[in-house]
Design a protein around this motif. Structure first.
Motif, mmCIF file in Angstrom:
data_model
loop_
_atom_site.group_PDB
_atom_site.id
_atom_site.type_symbol
_atom_site.label_atom_id
_atom_site.label_comp_id
_atom_site.label_asym_id
_atom_site.label_seq_id
_atom_site.Cartn_x
_atom_site.Cartn_y
_atom_site.Cartn_z
ATOM 1 N N ARG A 9 0.835 -1.195 0.000
ATOM 2 C CA ARG A 9 0.000 0.000 0.000
ATOM 3 C C ARG A 9 0.869 1.244 0.000
ATOM 4 O O ARG A 9 1.955 1.257 0.566
ATOM 5 C CB ARG A 9 -0.925 -0.004 1.213
ATOM 6 C CG ARG A 9 -1.935 -1.153 1.132
ATOM 7 C CD ARG A 9 -2.912 -1.155 2.280
ATOM 8 N NE ARG A 9 -3.898 -2.206 2.092
ATOM 9 C CZ ARG A 9 -5.021 -2.056 1.411
ATOM 10 N NH1 ARG A 9 -5.317 -0.894 0.851
ATOM 11 N NH2 ARG A 9 -5.859 -3.076 1.282
ATOM 12 N N ARG A 10 0.353 2.274 -0.641
ATOM 13 C CA ARG A 10 1.041 3.564 -0.713
ATOM 14 C C ARG A 10 1.107 4.158 0.686
ATOM 15 O O ARG A 10 0.134 4.132 1.428
ATOM 16 C CB ARG A 10 0.280 4.482 -1.672
ATOM 17 C CG ARG A 10 0.928 5.790 -1.935
ATOM 18 C CD ARG A 10 0.295 6.557 -3.070
ATOM 19 N NE ARG A 10 -1.165 6.535 -3.024
ATOM 20 C CZ ARG A 10 -1.931 6.667 -4.102
ATOM 21 N NH1 ARG A 10 -1.409 6.777 -5.301
ATOM 22 N NH2 ARG A 10 -3.245 6.658 -3.997
ATOM 23 N N SER A 11 2.265 4.698 1.036
ATOM 24 C CA SER A 11 2.365 5.370 2.328
ATOM 25 C C SER A 11 1.498 6.625 2.278
ATOM 26 O O SER A 11 1.282 7.210 1.228
ATOM 27 C CB SER A 11 3.819 5.722 2.655
ATOM 28 O OG SER A 11 4.320 6.629 1.712
ATOM 29 N N ASP A 13 -1.912 7.512 2.214
ATOM 30 C CA ASP A 13 -3.347 7.206 2.120
ATOM 31 C C ASP A 13 -3.645 5.709 2.157
ATOM 32 O O ASP A 13 -4.802 5.310 2.158
ATOM 33 C CB ASP A 13 -3.961 7.840 0.881
ATOM 34 C CG ASP A 13 -3.437 7.256 -0.428
ATOM 35 O OD1 ASP A 13 -2.624 6.313 -0.406
ATOM 36 O OD2 ASP A 13 -3.856 7.756 -1.486
ATOM 37 N N ARG A 14 -2.626 4.871 2.150
ATOM 38 C CA ARG A 14 -2.760 3.416 2.259
ATOM 39 C C ARG A 14 -3.497 2.779 1.085
ATOM 40 O O ARG A 14 -4.046 1.688 1.186
ATOM 41 C CB ARG A 14 -3.425 3.020 3.588
ATOM 42 C CG ARG A 14 -2.758 3.585 4.837
ATOM 43 C CD ARG A 14 -1.328 3.160 5.042
ATOM 44 N NE ARG A 14 -1.263 1.717 5.179
ATOM 45 C CZ ARG A 14 -0.215 0.977 4.830
ATOM 46 N NH1 ARG A 14 0.851 1.529 4.351
ATOM 47 N NH2 ARG A 14 -0.229 -0.324 4.968
ATOM 48 N N GLU A 15 -3.513 3.453 -0.056
ATOM 49 C CA GLU A 15 -4.129 2.913 -1.271
ATOM 50 C C GLU A 15 -3.363 1.664 -1.717
ATOM 51 O O GLU A 15 -2.131 1.661 -1.766
ATOM 52 C CB GLU A 15 -4.098 3.960 -2.384
ATOM 53 C CG GLU A 15 -4.711 3.514 -3.678
ATOM 54 C CD GLU A 15 -6.232 3.478 -3.644
ATOM 55 O OE1 GLU A 15 -6.801 2.592 -4.313
ATOM 56 O OE2 GLU A 15 -6.837 4.310 -2.957
#
Length: 118
Positions: A9-11, A13-15
């Motif tokens: 997941r992207r740091s 926004d946790r996408e």
């Protein structure tokens, strides 16, 4: 998708950007369409590849090979490990008939990035 795949997941926004897959003595980055983004690499390189890819490719135009051999311009409408859903790209025309297709995950060869995309 294999349950052993590890979500990345992207740091911030946790996408969800994809998965890191253990292979041989290293790791392979797999994007949301099920495409490999790296060869066997170290963990950090796999994560960096997914971070660099982001999710912008999901908004790009694609083409779907129809049963009659024609390529149809489509847009992705839903992507999950269960299915990839696309619809005919009608360029925003409100009166255009909507054509929807459900494809298997990972992305099959009959779906490709449009040759007109950048």
């Amino acid at each position: 998708m294999n349950p052993d795949w590890i979500e990345h997941r992207r740091s911030g926004d946790r996408e969800l950007l994809g998965w890191v897959v253990i292979e041989d003595d290293g790791f392979v980055a797999v994007d949301l369409l099920g495409r490999t983004r790296t060869d066997v690499v170290d963990w950090l390189t796999a994560e960096e590849a997914l971070d660099a890819a982001g999710i912008g490719y999901l908004a790009e135009p694609y083409e779907l090979l129809l049963d009659d051999g024609r390529w149809l311009s489509v847009r992705l409408t839903e992507v999950s490990p269960e299915a990839i859903k696309v619809m005919k790209d009608d360029w925003g025309a409100v009166d255009a008939p909507q054509l929807h297709f459900t494809l298997p995950f990972p992305m099959p060869a009959r779906l490709r990035a449009s040759k007109t995309s950048s």
